[in-house]
Design an enzyme around this catalytic site. Structure first.
Site, short mmCIF file in Angstrom:
data_model
loop_
_atom_site.label_atom_id
_atom_site.label_comp_id
_atom_site.label_asym_id
_atom_site.label_seq_id
_atom_site.Cartn_x
_atom_site.Cartn_y
_atom_site.Cartn_z
CE1 TYR A 180 12.54 10.63 6.47
CE2 TYR A 180 11.59 8.59 7.27
CZ TYR A 180 11.47 9.77 6.58
OH TYR A 180 10.26 10.09 6.01
CB SER A 212 6.90 10.45 -0.96
OG SER A 212 6.80 11.36 0.11
CD GLN A 217 5.44 8.58 3.55
OE1 GLN A 217 6.30 9.19 4.16
NE2 GLN A 217 5.47 7.27 3.39
CB ALA A 259 0.15 18.71 13.46
CG ASN A 278 0.58 7.14 18.32
OD1 ASN A 278 -0.02 7.84 19.14
ND2 ASN A 278 1.79 7.43 17.87
#
Ligand SMILES: NC(=O)c1ccc[n+]([C@@H]2O[C@H](COP(=O)([O-])OP(=O)(O)OC[C@H]3O[C@@H](n4cnc5c(N)ncnc54)[C@H](OP(=O)(O)O)[C@@H]3O)[C@@H](O)[C@H]2O)c1
Length: 318
Positions: free
Chosen positions: A56, A157, A183, A215, A296
């Site tokens: 990332y 994942s 994941q 999403a 959230n």
């Protein structure tokens, strides 16, 4: 906002908040100051789970670097989840695609520890299966890291149900540390893993950490059919115009109506609803602003009834 709820991750002693935070915006869309603000808001909201990966950020690794800086002085109060196994384009040396190999894992973990500025990773996840390297070798290399104290728990994942079953059997019969988490992409718009992966997680004691739970923003309520996209949002970027136009608007609007009928917002359904699904332990939504992470975290206050879930399940198709 009610107090944050906490759960054990899979069949393990690792306790994580029901809402975590995905850190893939750090070191890319969000700079160091922005990362610190989002991390502070997350901790203030009771979130203890921070999910990042070596890949990332731009350049790769920038998310781990930014997270490590933002957590300075508080590292032991949180759970850091990171990942290895995607193509780092040579940053860990030539890997020939064998990123589940003992040789590769030994390099990848040292690089992640260095960037995060820590001497242990709480949850070290294999980002994607490696079709070429025997899972015995991968699990043996990961088990050595647990023994050495460099990582504390293991996760996977993007594994399928059979790969989860195979890895669990291999770990247990070989006396290795098993995976405690999976994941995969999972949201009220993408329920494919319910037919395969979720059952495997329940059977083998893995907790699901769903990625893309919002999403990419479609389940936040900020995008509307045929309305101009709000400035600054991920799907407002030119390159995602097709994704917005082609979104399943009938389903999104049905979820919105379901939420409204209960005095809720879309976020409550996206996060609180998903957190109530079988095997799901923590919903790791990403955030670019502190207000988003606060909202959230609060969305997990909604705990749906069995009837709510049954209705929701008919609105959105697996
Ligand atoms: N294992 C894997 O292969 C894999 C793959 C992808 C992601 N992941 C993980 O999953 C995490 C979550 O994925 P994601 O962040 O890409 O997708 P997501 O959770 O579906 O969407 C998050 C995005 O929606 C917007 N948003 C979040 N909260 C909001 C709110 N309250 N109100 C309005 N907008 C809001 C933010 O983007 P904008 O502000 O830019 O609109 C945020 O970046 C990642 O961070 C990563 O840790 C894992």
């Amino acid at each position: 906002m009610a107090d944050m709820r906490f759960r054990r991750l899979g069949r393990s002693g690792l306790v994580v908040s029901v809402v975590g935070i995905g850190c893939n915006n750090f070191g890319r869309k969000v700079d160091d100051a922005g990362t610190k603000a989002v991390v502070d808001a997350a901790i203030d909201s009771g979130i203890n789970l921070f999910d990042t990966a070596d890949i990332y950020g731009n350049p790769h690794g920038a998310s781990e670097l930014a997270l490590g800086k933002a957590l300075q002085g508080r590292r032991d109060d949180v759970v850091i989840a990171s990942k290895f196994g995607m193509d780092m384009q040579g940053a860990n040396g030539a890997d020939h695609g064998a990123r589940g190999a003992r040789r590769y894992i030994a390099k990848a973990v040292e690089a992640s520890l260095r960037r995060l500025g820590t001497d242990y990773i709480d949850l070290y996840q294999m980002h994607a299966p490696d079709a070429e390297t025997p899972i015995e070798e991968t699990l043996s290399a990961l088990d050595d890291l647990v023994t050495a104290g460099k990582v504390r728990y293991l996760g996977n994942s993007n594994f399928s149900g059979w790969q989860i079953a195979d890895a669990d059997w291999t770990a247990r019969t070989g006396g290795r540390t098993p995976f405690i988490s999976a994941q995969n992409e999972y949201s009220w718009l993408k329920r494919g893993i319910e037919t395969d992966v979720i059952g495997a997680c329940e059977r083998f004691g893995l907790g699901m950490l769903p990625f893309f739970p919002l999403a990419s923003g479609l389940l936040t309520g900020k995008y509307q059919r045929d309305a101009p996209a709000p400035a600054g949002g991920r799907l407002s970027e030119e390159r995602y115009a097709g994704r917005l136009a082609g979104a399943p608007w009938d389903t999104i609007e049905a979820i919105e109506a379901f939420a409204k009928a209960r005095g809720l917002g879309m976020l409550d359904v996206a996060i609180g609803g998903l957190a109530a699904q079988p095997a799901v332990t923590s919903v790791i939504a990403g955030a670019t602003q502190p207000e988003q992470v606060t909202a959230n975290a609060a969305a997990a206050d909604w705990v749906p009834s069995e009837a709510d879930l049954a209705e929701l399940s008919t609105i959105t198709q697996p």
